[in-house]
Design a protein around this motif. Structure first.
Motif, PDB file in Angstrom:
ATOM      1  N   GLY A  65       5.476 -18.042  18.348  1.00  0.00           N
ATOM      2  CA  GLY A  65       4.994 -19.046  17.409  1.00  0.00           C
ATOM      3  C   GLY A  65       3.501 -19.013  17.173  1.00  0.00           C
ATOM      4  N   MET A  66       2.885 -17.852  17.393  1.00  0.00           N
ATOM      5  CA  MET A  66       1.439 -17.735  17.312  1.00  0.00           C
ATOM      6  C   MET A  66       0.954 -17.096  16.022  1.00  0.00           C
ATOM      7  N   VAL A  67       1.863 -16.705  15.136  1.00  0.00           N
ATOM      8  CA  VAL A  67       1.485 -15.981  13.925  1.00  0.00           C
ATOM      9  C   VAL A  67       1.930 -16.752  12.690  1.00  0.00           C
ATOM     10  N   GLU A  68       0.988 -16.985  11.808  1.00  0.00           N
ATOM     11  CA  GLU A  68       1.298 -17.618  10.530  1.00  0.00           C
ATOM     12  C   GLU A  68       1.654 -16.572   9.478  1.00  0.00           C
ATOM     13  N   ARG A  69       0.905 -15.432   9.486  1.00  0.00           N
ATOM     14  CA  ARG A  69       1.148 -14.359   8.530  1.00  0.00           C
ATOM     15  C   ARG A  69       0.474 -13.089   9.033  1.00  0.00           C
ATOM     16  N   VAL A  70       0.979 -11.973   8.520  1.00  0.00           N
ATOM     17  CA  VAL A  70       0.437 -10.667   8.901  1.00  0.00           C
ATOM     18  C   VAL A  70       0.035  -9.918   7.632  1.00  0.00           C
ATOM     19  N   TYR A  71      -1.232  -9.542   7.554  1.00  0.00           N
ATOM     20  CA  TYR A  71      -1.715  -8.705   6.461  1.00  0.00           C
ATOM     21  C   TYR A  71      -1.544  -7.238   6.857  1.00  0.00           C
ATOM     22  N   VAL A  72      -0.987  -6.452   5.948  1.00  0.00           N
ATOM     23  CA  VAL A  72      -0.693  -5.047   6.224  1.00  0.00           C
ATOM     24  C   VAL A  72      -1.413  -4.165   5.214  1.00  0.00           C
ATOM     25  N   ASP A  73      -2.326  -3.333   5.689  1.00  0.00           N
ATOM     26  CA  ASP A  73      -2.959  -2.337   4.821  1.00  0.00           C
ATOM     27  C   ASP A  73      -1.898  -1.355   4.323  1.00  0.00           C
ATOM     28  N   GLU A  74      -1.961  -0.990   3.057  1.00  0.00           N
ATOM     29  CA  GLU A  74      -0.964  -0.055   2.524  1.00  0.00           C
ATOM     30  C   GLU A  74      -1.032   1.312   3.211  1.00  0.00           C
ATOM     31  N   THR A  75      -2.225   1.719   3.652  1.00  0.00           N
ATOM     32  CA  THR A  75      -2.458   2.950   4.417  1.00  0.00           C
ATOM     33  C   THR A  75      -2.214   4.200   3.575  1.00  0.00           C
ATOM     34  N   ARG A  76      -3.156   4.487   2.720  1.00  0.00           N
ATOM     35  CA  ARG A  76      -3.133   5.722   1.942  1.00  0.00           C
ATOM     36  C   ARG A  76      -3.427   6.921   2.838  1.00  0.00           C
ATOM     37  N   PRO A  77      -2.934   8.143   2.509  1.00  0.00           N
ATOM     38  CA  PRO A  77      -2.147   8.438   1.313  1.00  0.00           C
ATOM     39  C   PRO A  77      -0.633   8.408   1.526  1.00  0.00           C
ATOM     40  N   TRP A  78      -0.162   8.291   2.780  1.00  0.00           N
ATOM     41  CA  TRP A  78       1.277   8.328   3.024  1.00  0.00           C
ATOM     42  C   TRP A  78       1.930   6.950   2.947  1.00  0.00           C
ATOM     43  N   LEU A  79       1.120   5.906   2.790  1.00  0.00           N
ATOM     44  CA  LEU A  79       1.637   4.545   2.590  1.00  0.00           C
ATOM     45  C   LEU A  79       2.529   4.076   3.739  1.00  0.00           C
ATOM     46  N   GLN A  80       2.120   4.405   4.966  1.00  0.00           N
ATOM     47  CA  GLN A  80       2.914   3.965   6.111  1.00  0.00           C
ATOM     48  C   GLN A  80       2.950   2.448   6.234  1.00  0.00           C
ATOM     49  N   GLY A  81       1.870   1.785   5.784  1.00  0.00           N
ATOM     50  CA  GLY A  81       1.847   0.330   5.841  1.00  0.00           C
ATOM     51  C   GLY A  81       2.819  -0.294   4.863  1.00  0.00           C
ATOM     52  N   SER A  82       2.762   0.143   3.613  1.00  0.00           N
ATOM     53  CA  SER A  82       3.615  -0.473   2.591  1.00  0.00           C
ATOM     54  C   SER A  82       5.067  -0.041   2.708  1.00  0.00           C
ATOM     55  N   ARG A  83       5.317   1.214   3.102  1.00  0.00           N
ATOM     56  CA  ARG A  83       6.693   1.698   3.189  1.00  0.00           C
ATOM     57  C   ARG A  83       7.365   1.343   4.510  1.00  0.00           C
ATOM     58  N   LEU A  84       6.620   1.397   5.608  1.00  0.00           N
ATOM     59  CA  LEU A  84       7.225   1.306   6.932  1.00  0.00           C
ATOM     60  C   LEU A  84       6.940  -0.018   7.638  1.00  0.00           C
ATOM     61  N   THR A  85       5.650  -0.357   7.792  1.00  0.00           N
ATOM     62  CA  THR A  85       5.317  -1.579   8.514  1.00  0.00           C
ATOM     63  C   THR A  85       5.820  -2.818   7.785  1.00  0.00           C
ATOM     64  N   ALA A  86       5.567  -2.885   6.483  1.00  0.00           N
ATOM     65  CA  ALA A  86       6.042  -4.041   5.717  1.00  0.00           C
ATOM     66  C   ALA A  86       7.559  -4.151   5.795  1.00  0.00           C
ATOM     67  N   TRP A  87       8.237  -3.017   5.763  1.00  0.00           N
ATOM     68  CA  TRP A  87       9.704  -2.980   5.861  1.00  0.00           C
ATOM     69  C   TRP A  87      10.177  -3.503   7.215  1.00  0.00           C
ATOM     70  N   GLU A  88       9.547  -3.032   8.292  1.00  0.00           N
ATOM     71  CA  GLU A  88       9.928  -3.497   9.630  1.00  0.00           C
ATOM     72  C   GLU A  88       9.743  -5.008   9.761  1.00  0.00           C
ATOM     73  N   LEU A  89       8.576  -5.509   9.364  1.00  0.00           N
ATOM     74  CA  LEU A  89       8.275  -6.929   9.528  1.00  0.00           C
ATOM     75  C   LEU A  89       9.185  -7.793   8.655  1.00  0.00           C
ATOM     76  N   ALA A  90       9.394  -7.376   7.404  1.00  0.00           N
ATOM     77  CA  ALA A  90      10.241  -8.155   6.503  1.00  0.00           C
ATOM     78  C   ALA A  90      11.677  -8.229   7.022  1.00  0.00           C
ATOM     79  N   ASN A  91      12.155  -7.143   7.616  1.00  0.00           N
ATOM     80  CA  ASN A  91      13.512  -7.132   8.164  1.00  0.00           C
ATOM     81  C   ASN A  91      13.699  -8.145   9.285  1.00  0.00           C
TER      82      ASN A  91
END
Length: 358
Positions: free
Chosen positions: A190-216
């Protein structure tokens, strides 16, 4: 927290079954979940090079299983199969240069082979060692999650905004993640309100992978362009930047995904704490500082194209995929052996003398 993390587990990237190594193709995520079977060290080495599997711990685990596959093939071929296995070791060593976990895992497999007793089954011993490397990383993730959460709790109140870079979760490790494991644990507490994720160019590991894991997992995630990070630190109440590391040197410098260095500089300017989470297998005490790390550079096409489609002028491109963050910009390094705050050479040496906490 351990039981809650185990209960929340949804993602894995590595599966050893039916005498083969199965890797989740991370190039296709989040649109397709495709598993690729590997039956040889050459196939695993190519998957490491081509980013089917990425993340320092996951690369090391995959390489360990690759040695098992190679040993089976060499043993079946007869002759001096142990000597022939050196060709496979060399192939795997050359697959990616920066993440030390690759070399650590291969050295551990080589040492296990050398310790096989007469009349013992060397193939069974190698398989047991690879499985142990995999399970050890999973356990380290759980320990680091607890330590990182305790560190966040000690320094700030609840709830809070965190910022992370690249992907350091279940997809990059043998378990729940390094930095993302801490984020997961903090969310469960209960310690997190939100998580900002850098998209992480050029392979977009943040937008494709991290965001996917957290949203799931239902964790509130906000995706941002890498260049927005300083503005977010200034205006959105971020209290911690939490990142992983592919190599940590004897003085506490780290090599991590390109863009990590500038995050650390911005964090110091804005009074945001900077946490590095990595297993002790990522620590390379043979290197005095980050100046000694070989930093991988990849093809210009990764910047000039997206999915094979040109997105930029056809000019020369500089594509380093890692940078070095100096120790004096790091508030804490979290490992399964414990936490080093304001790291330096003496503190890192002291850490490496400790036993694992789990």
């Amino acid at each position: 927290m351990r039981d809650r993390l185990l209960a929340a587990e949804k993602v894995k990237a590595i599966d050893w079954r039916d005498s083969a190594l199965y890797l989740l193709d991370q190039r296709a995520l989040p649109f397709e979940e495709t598993w690729i079977a590997h039956h040889s060290a050459a196939e695993v080495a190519e998957s490491i090079r081509s980013m089917v599997v990425r993340g320092a711990p996951a690369i090391g685990i995959s390489a360990a299983y690759a040695v098992v596959l190679a040993a089976r093939m060499r043993f079946a071929a007869g002759g001096d199969w142990v000597a022939a296995l050196e060709e496979d070791f060399a192939l795997l060593v050359g697959s990616r240069p920066t993440a030390v976990n690759l070399f650590w895992a291969l050295n551990r497999m080589r040492e296990r082979l050398e310790r096989v007793k007469e009349h013992a089954d060397p193939l069974a011993a190698l398989e047991a060692e690879a499985l142990a490397i995999h399970e050890s990383d999973r356990e380290a993730n759980l320990t680091m999650a607890q330590l990182g959460v305790d560190l966040i709790r000690r320094h700030q109140g609840n709830p809070q905004a965190l910022l992370t870079h690249c992907n350091t979760g279940a997809l990059a490790t043998g378990g729940f993640g390094t930095a993302l494991g801490v984020v997961r644990g903090a969310w469960l507490e209960g310690m997190v309100e939100r998580v900002y994720v850098d998209e992480t160019r050029p392979w977009l590991q943040g937008s494709r992978l991290t965001a996917w894991e957290l949203a799931n997992e239902g964790i509130p995630v906000i995706l941002n362009a890498d260049a927005a990070a300083a503005h977010i630190m200034k205006t959105k109440g971020v209290t911690w930047v939490v990142v992983g590391a592919d190599r940590i040197t004897a003085n506490g410098d780290i090599a991590s995904k390109i863009g990590t260095y500038q995050l650390a500089v911005n964090a110091m300017h804005h009074g945001v704490r900077f946490m590095v989470v990595a297993a002790s297998s990522s620590i390379d005490m043979s290197l005095a500082s980050g100046e000694d790390i070989t930093l991988e550079e990849r093809e210009a096409s990764e910047l000039l194209e997206l999915g094979g489609t040109p997105v930029g002028a056809q000019v020369e491109a500089f594509n380093p995929v890692f940078d070095v963050t100096p120790a004096d910009l790091i508030d804490a390094i979290v490992t399964e052996k414990g936490i080093v705050e304001r790291p330096d050479s003496a503190k890192m040496a002291q850490l490496m003398c400790r036993k694992r906490l789990h």
